[in-house]
Design an enzyme around this catalytic site. Structure first.
Site, PDB file in Angstrom:
ATOM      1  N   LYS B 103       7.266  -1.834  -5.079  1.00  0.00           N
ATOM      2  CA  LYS B 103       5.948  -1.206  -4.768  1.00  0.00           C
ATOM      3  C   LYS B 103       5.436  -1.207  -3.421  1.00  0.00           C
ATOM      4  O   LYS B 103       5.060  -2.250  -2.781  1.00  0.00           O
ATOM      5  CB  LYS B 103       4.912  -1.916  -5.745  1.00  0.00           C
ATOM      6  CG  LYS B 103       3.552  -1.144  -5.747  1.00  0.00           C
ATOM      7  CD  LYS B 103       2.537  -2.025  -6.230  1.00  0.00           C
ATOM      8  CE  LYS B 103       1.115  -1.494  -5.870  1.00  0.00           C
ATOM      9  NZ  LYS B 103       0.101  -2.683  -6.121  1.00  0.00           N
ATOM     10  N   GLY B 164      -9.709  -3.726  -6.408  1.00  0.00           N
ATOM     11  CA  GLY B 164     -10.550  -4.802  -6.571  1.00  0.00           C
ATOM     12  C   GLY B 164     -11.898  -4.237  -6.768  1.00  0.00           C
ATOM     13  O   GLY B 164     -12.548  -5.061  -7.286  1.00  0.00           O
ATOM     14  N   ALA B 190      -4.872   0.490  -9.057  1.00  0.00           N
ATOM     15  CA  ALA B 190      -6.031   0.011  -8.353  1.00  0.00           C
ATOM     16  C   ALA B 190      -7.365   0.835  -8.832  1.00  0.00           C
ATOM     17  O   ALA B 190      -7.346   1.857  -9.142  1.00  0.00           O
ATOM     18  CB  ALA B 190      -6.133   0.262  -6.662  1.00  0.00           C
TER      19      ALA B 190
END
Lengths: 71, 262
Positions: B103, B164, B190
């Site tokens: 990734k 986040g 995300a």
């Protein structure tokens, strides 16, 4: 940077008497890593099979990494 | 768009065949002891890990837990801000884990954690040439996604919102456009905050969702893992079912003729 030291994960350490990568790694707190780690010297990966043959020279930088929790 | 999906719902990304539509990040988990229960609840198709300096490797750690659970491990290049760093990190991951996929994360700065498109594309090109299956963390820009596909990436991982932040899919239009623009699997990465965000991603046509903070920083990570597992399945089924178009006026679902004269 001093000729008789290498950088190991950002810390200056003295070159071992027989300065090969495997000797340096055997001196890690946990001993020679068995699996799940990778090592780079001056930005180039050194495969596990080459640790014993890779001489170390003063001023080189060694990074030892493993998998940790991450996204 | 769906060439990589088999009839039973399994999907292929590069040389990997994956089962479920949820990928899990482990960063932020309060303690590793939660991981076995979390894996059982979330049934992730793969779990991401980062690479960091170590001076000793203990048994019974993260890798042992993942290996004994039989979950594929997907290394990331989190923390890298240049193509050079990311390429070296990917090579270290391959050496440490024996994996061929990565990734790819190359961020522009530590504040926004937004992908650096220029460095990302350069790193992707180099890693593909070295034989990696590359899954780049990217913006929701359809043109950049196509560029990444063109250099040989096996999937693209657009952000729904910043890492986040838990803001979900801020631009559903962009994600839907991106999905229509590439043939490789699209994995929303995300921004997922809760189950409905993950369901929406699948409804928009994403093949899968990667969630980390949404699970690991939830009050009850194991319960949230179960919620996201159900959400991606609901979203997948809804996408296949075909939603009704949005209308600006009401449309009665009961018959309009034959009403009694009252």
């Amino acid at each position: 940077m001093h000729d008789s030291t290498v950088t190991l994960n950002g810390e200056q350490v003295l070159l071992p008497a027989h300065p090969t990568l495997v000797v340096l790694l055997a001196g890690l707190p946990g001993g020679l890593p068995t699996a799940g780690v990778a090592v780079a010297v001056d930005g180039a990966v050194v495969p596990r099979g080459d640790w014993a043959h890779r001489p170390l020279r003063g001023g080189e930088s060694v990074e030892v990494v493993t998998a940790v929790q991450g996204g | 768009m769906t060439e990589h999906v088999s009839p039973d719902g399994a999907w292929d990304v590069g040389r990997q065949r994956l089962g479920t539509r949820l990928l899990l990040g482990t960063g932020g988990l309060p303690h590793l002891g939660l991981l076995p229960d979390l894996l059982a609840a979330a049934r992730p198709a793969a779990v991401t890990v980062s690479l960091r300096r170590t001076s000793s490797v203990r048994e019974g750690g993260l890798l042992d837990t993942l290996t004994s659970a039989g979950v594929p491990v997907l290394p990331n290049t989190a923390g890298c801000t240049t193509a050079r760093e990311a390429v070296l990190t990917a090579r270290l991951a391959r050496e440490a884990l024996g994996t061929t996929w990565v990734k790819l994360e190359v961020v522009g700065d530590e504040t926004t954690l937004l992908p650096d498109a220029v460095e990302l594309l350069a790193a992707a090109r180099e890693l593909v040439a070295e034989g990696f299956d590359v899954l780049p963390y990217t913006t929701d820009d359809a043109v950049l996604a196509r560029r990444l596909e063109d250099v040989g990436c096996v999937a693209v991982m657009p952000l729904g919102s910043p890492i986040g932040s838990g803001q979900g899919v801020l631009n559903p239009y962009a994600i839907e456009t991106l999905v229509a623009s590439v043939r490789v699997p699209v994995v929303l990465d995300a921004g997922v905050g809760t189950a409905s965000d993950a369901a929406l991603a699948l409804e928009l046509g994403c093949t899968a969702v990667l969630a980390a903070s949404a699970v690991t920083r939830a009050a009850d990570p194991v319960a949230m893992g179960a919620a996201l597992a159900a959400a991606v399945e609901a979203g997948r089924l809804a996408r296949g079912a075909g939603r009704i178009p949005r209308a600006t006026t009401a449309r009665a679902s009961s018959p309009v003729t034959g009403r009694a004269f009252l």
